[in-house]
Every structure is written in C-alpha cells, then in structure tokens.
Design a protein around this motif. Sequence first.
Motif, PDB file in Angstrom:
ATOM      1  N   PHE A 125       0.844  -1.202   0.000  1.00 34.00           N
ATOM      2  CA  PHE A 125       0.000   0.000   0.000  1.00 34.00           C
ATOM      3  C   PHE A 125       0.878   1.252   0.000  1.00 34.00           C
ATOM      4  O   PHE A 125       0.880   2.021   0.969  1.00 34.00           O
ATOM      5  N   THR A 126       1.618   1.451  -1.076  1.00 35.40           N
ATOM      6  CA  THR A 126       2.529   2.601  -1.115  1.00 35.40           C
ATOM      7  C   THR A 126       1.783   3.928  -1.133  1.00 35.40           C
ATOM      8  O   THR A 126       2.370   4.967  -0.814  1.00 35.40           O
ATOM      9  N   SER A 127       0.510   3.916  -1.476  1.00 38.63           N
ATOM     10  CA  SER A 127      -0.286   5.140  -1.428  1.00 38.63           C
ATOM     11  C   SER A 127      -0.592   5.556   0.003  1.00 38.63           C
ATOM     12  O   SER A 127      -1.001   6.690   0.259  1.00 38.63           O
ATOM     13  N   GLY A 128      -0.407   4.635   0.938  1.00 37.23           N
ATOM     14  CA  GLY A 128      -0.753   4.904   2.325  1.00 37.23           C
ATOM     15  C   GLY A 128      -2.207   4.637   2.649  1.00 37.23           C
ATOM     16  O   GLY A 128      -2.631   4.799   3.798  1.00 37.23           O
ATOM     17  N   GLU A 129      -2.982   4.191   1.653  1.00 37.20           N
ATOM     18  CA  GLU A 129      -4.408   3.945   1.861  1.00 37.20           C
ATOM     19  C   GLU A 129      -4.719   2.463   1.663  1.00 37.20           C
ATOM     20  O   GLU A 129      -4.419   1.893   0.611  1.00 37.20           O
ATOM     21  N   ILE A 130      -5.318   1.852   2.676  1.00 36.63           N
ATOM     22  CA  ILE A 130      -5.761   0.463   2.554  1.00 36.63           C
ATOM     23  C   ILE A 130      -7.147   0.462   1.924  1.00 36.63           C
ATOM     24  O   ILE A 130      -8.075   1.080   2.450  1.00 36.63           O
ATOM     25  N   PRO A 131      -7.326  -0.204   0.778  1.00 37.44           N
ATOM     26  CA  PRO A 131      -8.587  -0.099   0.042  1.00 37.44           C
ATOM     27  C   PRO A 131      -9.711  -0.918   0.663  1.00 37.44           C
ATOM     28  O   PRO A 131      -9.486  -1.868   1.413  1.00 37.44           O
ATOM     29  N   GLN A 132     -10.924  -0.518   0.319  1.00 40.60           N
ATOM     30  CA  GLN A 132     -12.114  -1.296   0.670  1.00 40.60           C
ATOM     31  C   GLN A 132     -12.941  -1.447  -0.586  1.00 40.60           C
ATOM     32  O   GLN A 132     -13.140  -0.488  -1.328  1.00 40.60           O
ATOM     33  N   ILE A 133     -13.411  -2.679  -0.839  1.00 36.82           N
ATOM     34  CA  ILE A 133     -14.196  -2.901  -2.053  1.00 36.82           C
ATOM     35  C   ILE A 133     -15.480  -3.644  -1.726  1.00 36.82           C
ATOM     36  O   ILE A 133     -15.535  -4.446  -0.783  1.00 36.82           O
ATOM     37  N   PRO A 134     -16.547  -3.390  -2.499  1.00 36.69           N
ATOM     38  CA  PRO A 134     -17.797  -4.146  -2.323  1.00 36.69           C
ATOM     39  C   PRO A 134     -17.572  -5.608  -2.720  1.00 36.69           C
ATOM     40  O   PRO A 134     -17.053  -5.897  -3.806  1.00 36.69           O
ATOM     41  N   MET A 135     -17.962  -6.523  -1.864  1.00 36.58           N
ATOM     42  CA  MET A 135     -17.677  -7.933  -2.121  1.00 36.58           C
ATOM     43  C   MET A 135     -18.583  -8.555  -3.175  1.00 36.58           C
ATOM     44  O   MET A 135     -18.392  -9.709  -3.562  1.00 36.58           O
ATOM     45  N   ASN A 136     -19.562  -7.779  -3.687  1.00 38.40           N
ATOM     46  CA  ASN A 136     -20.312  -8.306  -4.818  1.00 38.40           C
ATOM     47  C   ASN A 136     -19.478  -8.309  -6.100  1.00 38.40           C
ATOM     48  O   ASN A 136     -19.812  -9.023  -7.063  1.00 38.40           O
ATOM     49  N   LEU A 137     -18.377  -7.552  -6.125  1.00 43.56           N
ATOM     50  CA  LEU A 137     -17.548  -7.503  -7.330  1.00 43.56           C
ATOM     51  C   LEU A 137     -16.871  -8.849  -7.605  1.00 43.56           C
ATOM     52  O   LEU A 137     -16.998  -9.391  -8.706  1.00 43.56           O
ATOM     53  N   PRO A 138     -16.139  -9.450  -6.638  1.00 48.61           N
ATOM     54  CA  PRO A 138     -15.588 -10.780  -6.916  1.00 48.61           C
ATOM     55  C   PRO A 138     -16.678 -11.837  -7.074  1.00 48.61           C
ATOM     56  O   PRO A 138     -16.493 -12.811  -7.805  1.00 48.61           O
ATOM     57  N   LEU A 139     -17.818 -11.651  -6.410  1.00 48.59           N
ATOM     58  CA  LEU A 139     -18.913 -12.615  -6.542  1.00 48.59           C
ATOM     59  C   LEU A 139     -19.437 -12.655  -7.979  1.00 48.59           C
ATOM     60  O   LEU A 139     -19.626 -13.728  -8.553  1.00 48.59           O
ATOM     61  N   LEU A 140     -19.638 -11.496  -8.582  1.00 54.71           N
ATOM     62  CA  LEU A 140     -20.263 -11.439  -9.909  1.00 54.71           C
ATOM     63  C   LEU A 140     -19.392 -12.063 -10.995  1.00 54.71           C
ATOM     64  O   LEU A 140     -19.907 -12.607 -11.970  1.00 54.71           O
ATOM     65  N   LYS A 141     -18.070 -11.979 -10.823  1.00 54.27           N
ATOM     66  CA  LYS A 141     -17.180 -12.516 -11.860  1.00 54.27           C
ATOM     67  C   LYS A 141     -16.389 -13.737 -11.389  1.00 54.27           C
ATOM     68  O   LYS A 141     -15.465 -14.181 -12.061  1.00 54.27           O
ATOM     69  N   ASN A 142     -16.760 -14.258 -10.218  1.00 56.15           N
ATOM     70  CA  ASN A 142     -16.070 -15.443  -9.705  1.00 56.15           C
ATOM     71  C   ASN A 142     -14.551 -15.287  -9.683  1.00 56.15           C
ATOM     72  O   ASN A 142     -13.815 -16.234  -9.953  1.00 56.15           O
ATOM     73  N   TYR A 143     -14.085 -14.093  -9.397  1.00 57.72           N
ATOM     74  CA  TYR A 143     -12.628 -13.942  -9.274  1.00 57.72           C
ATOM     75  C   TYR A 143     -12.207 -13.997  -7.808  1.00 57.72           C
ATOM     76  O   TYR A 143     -13.028 -13.822  -6.900  1.00 57.72           O
ATOM     77  N   SER A 144     -10.935 -14.256  -7.597  1.00 60.78           N
ATOM     78  CA  SER A 144     -10.402 -14.431  -6.246  1.00 60.78           C
ATOM     79  C   SER A 144      -9.562 -13.231  -5.844  1.00 60.78           C
ATOM     80  O   SER A 144      -8.897 -12.618  -6.677  1.00 60.78           O
ATOM     81  N   ILE A 145      -9.582 -12.917  -4.559  1.00 57.32           N
ATOM     82  CA  ILE A 145      -8.662 -11.938  -3.989  1.00 57.32           C
ATOM     83  C   ILE A 145      -7.668 -12.719  -3.145  1.00 57.32           C
ATOM     84  O   ILE A 145      -8.048 -13.399  -2.182  1.00 57.32           O
ATOM     85  N   LEU A 146      -6.396 -12.650  -3.525  1.00 56.35           N
ATOM     86  CA  LEU A 146      -5.356 -13.465  -2.908  1.00 56.35           C
ATOM     87  C   LEU A 146      -4.364 -12.571  -2.177  1.00 56.35           C
ATOM     88  O   LEU A 146      -3.661 -11.767  -2.795  1.00 56.35           O
ATOM     89  N   GLY A 147      -4.300 -12.683  -0.867  1.00 56.42           N
ATOM     90  CA  GLY A 147      -3.300 -11.932  -0.111  1.00 56.42           C
ATOM     91  C   GLY A 147      -1.898 -12.434  -0.416  1.00 56.42           C
ATOM     92  O   GLY A 147      -1.682 -13.631  -0.607  1.00 56.42           O
ATOM     93  N   VAL A 148      -0.946 -11.505  -0.468  1.00 56.42           N
ATOM     94  CA  VAL A 148       0.448 -11.864  -0.762  1.00 56.42           C
ATOM     95  C   VAL A 148       1.347 -11.241   0.302  1.00 56.42           C
ATOM     96  O   VAL A 148       1.548 -10.026   0.323  1.00 56.42           O
ATOM     97  N   PHE A 149       1.856 -12.061   1.214  1.00 60.40           N
ATOM     98  CA  PHE A 149       2.819 -11.620   2.230  1.00 60.40           C
ATOM     99  C   PHE A 149       3.956 -12.626   2.187  1.00 60.40           C
ATOM    100  O   PHE A 149       3.969 -13.619   2.893  1.00 60.40           O
ATOM    101  N   ALA A 150       4.910 -12.354   1.299  1.00 59.74           N
ATOM    102  CA  ALA A 150       5.974 -13.317   1.032  1.00 59.74           C
ATOM    103  C   ALA A 150       6.815 -13.597   2.274  1.00 59.74           C
ATOM    104  O   ALA A 150       7.284 -14.716   2.488  1.00 59.74           O
ATOM    105  N   GLY A 151       7.027 -12.572   3.104  1.00 62.21           N
ATOM    106  CA  GLY A 151       7.829 -12.775   4.308  1.00 62.21           C
ATOM    107  C   GLY A 151       7.204 -13.776   5.259  1.00 62.21           C
ATOM    108  O   GLY A 151       7.894 -14.630   5.828  1.00 62.21           O
ATOM    109  N   ALA A 152       5.884 -13.694   5.426  1.00 60.08           N
ATOM    110  CA  ALA A 152       5.189 -14.639   6.304  1.00 60.08           C
ATOM    111  C   ALA A 152       5.213 -16.048   5.717  1.00 60.08           C
ATOM    112  O   ALA A 152       5.349 -17.040   6.444  1.00 60.08           O
ATOM    113  N   TRP A 153       5.068 -16.142   4.387  1.00 57.19           N
ATOM    114  CA  TRP A 153       5.151 -17.445   3.722  1.00 57.19           C
ATOM    115  C   TRP A 153       6.518 -18.086   3.972  1.00 57.19           C
ATOM    116  O   TRP A 153       6.613 -19.286   4.286  1.00 57.19           O
TER     117      TRP A 153
END
Length: 325
Positions: free
Chosen positions: A239-267
């Motif tokens: 989040f280099t903009s300094g803003e953590i986004p919020q999105i309506p969850m009907n968006l991934p529902l309508l197109k069956n897409y996934s939101i995948l968190g990426v924290f390589a250090g924790a992995w």
Amino acid sequence: MRAVLCSSFTGPKDLRLSEIAEPKPAGDEILIDVHAASVSFMDQLVVSGLYQMRPPTPFVPGTEASGVVASVGDKVTKFRPGDRVACSSWTGGYAERMTAKESKSVRLPDGVAFEAAATVLHNYGTAYYALVERARAQRGETVFITGAAGGVGLAAVDLGRHLGLRVVAGVGSGDKAALVRDYGAGDVVNYRSEDLRDRIKSITSGDGIDIGFDNVGGAIFEQMARLMKWGGRLMPIGFTSGEIPQIPMNLPLLKNYSILGVFAGAWAEKFPEEAARGNDNLMQLLAGGQIRPHIDSVLPLEEVGDAMRAVANRTVQGRIVLKIR
C-alpha cells in the motif's frame, strides 16, 4: 563494527552511523560479512513506525543483503565460511556484519555480483510468490502490475515476461514508461494522467485482466476490482499510497474472481523449505541472465538516509544498493 542504528520510529532523518558489537549467530544462523544491502520501501516503513511489525529499539535496519559467510551456527548444514550468499532478514542488513537464518539464505552462483544479488530475494521473491505460488499464472494470461517501475513492481514485470505473460505496466509518471517497456511490458498505463478503466478495457478488448498485481492500494486497487476477468486473481501486495482499500464484495462474486493476499515474508517463515527452493530458482535465473535486477544507484552506507527518502518520494526506479565493503 560500523552499523546504521534506528533508535526511534521517526524516519530516515534520525538514523545514525555508529560503532556497535558484532552479532553472534544462533544455532540455525550464519554470520555474514556484508558487501551490499538493498534499500526497500519496507525498510523505510519500518524505521518510520509504519510497518506491521516494530523491532525493539535500537535496531539495525536492512531486510536484504549479500556477502561472504564468516561463521556458522552449530545446526547449520548448507553453508560454511567463505561461501558467497544473499540473505533476507527482518533487520540487520545495514552493517558490516549481520546474522541470517540458514533457511533465508541462498548461495550465489559464480559470476553473480553482490550488488545484484542484494536486490533479488525481496523483489523477485515477492513477485515469484505472487505470480507462481499464489496466482498460478499461465503463459498468455494478462497481468496488470501497478507501481511497475519500483523494486517489486519491476521485478514482477521482468518475471512476468519470463513466464510468458502479457504484461501491462501501471506507472505514475511518463518518465518511467521506457524502463518498464525495456523490462518486458507490452503496454503501459499512466494512471495519473489516463483513465485506468478506459485504458484497460481498450488493451484487453473489454475482457479485463487475468491477474492484478497491486503495490499501490487505495483508489487504484478499488478500480482494479472492477476490471477483473471472469475467474481472475486480484492480489494486494502493498500500500505505497498509504491507503488500505475497501471494495464491495459483490464484485468478486459477480465474476467469480479471487482476492489473494500476498505476504511473502510470512510465507517464508511458515514454509521455509518451499521459500528456499524459490530462492534457489531465482538465483539460477539471475546467473543465466533470464532475470536482470535494475539498480538505480549504488551509494555508501553513510547515505542511507538519502536513499530512504528517495524511496519514500518514489523517485527510485528498481533498487538503491548500499555498498558496505
């Protein structure tokens, strides 16, 4: 030994070059004579108190470095004194000597320079984890990468090209377009001067993007959430903009897409063997010239504050490297 110390979470201006006792490796650690260390956006966040973890003060910043093994802990089996290595660690890189976990270190192939090696594990490691492990990217898919001229972003452009993806690079200024094209971007979008939705629809003939690789957050991520293809994968990287986004969850529902968190250090903490294999793969790609980290500049350790300020102001393309030996 000489080291940069952070004594308070007040940012780069209060970092001081000091003489401190050298660290001693634990059983599963190696002690490294540091030759080069890279400066990342994460390092700047850590010393400013803006990262999700805060080391006890005072501490030596620096999450990625390269050098020569000086000694090893009694449980270490992969390395011995004299080996050339790169390593990642939450802290410690901006010093003449540092310790690192055996599992977070990788041997350097012959011919790989310390400066280049110090820029791979975080940048390309994040890109590798996101594109290969999380998104399971397939040749021919379209990936849109924001912050594409920065350290992680440019690594994702370079690795995406290597994986056979159609790379669309998002940048915030026109002077970065030539660099991302040189690294493999087929299309470039300046989201400060162009309408992101219109450009992505035009580039993809209205289909949208298979993979969203977002380093910026905020409004950019919120727009990307409306530009995904059916069955796509949208990945928040940072989040280099300094803003953590919020999105309506009907968006991934309508197109069956996934939101995948990426924290390589924790992995890497949870699955050290898988992460180590990924690091070995990346070093072989580097040695073979199949990836090519971009070094913006090489500075002495004394100029760490200037380096971090440049990273914070987003004037850096690729990585700044600190030359320590």
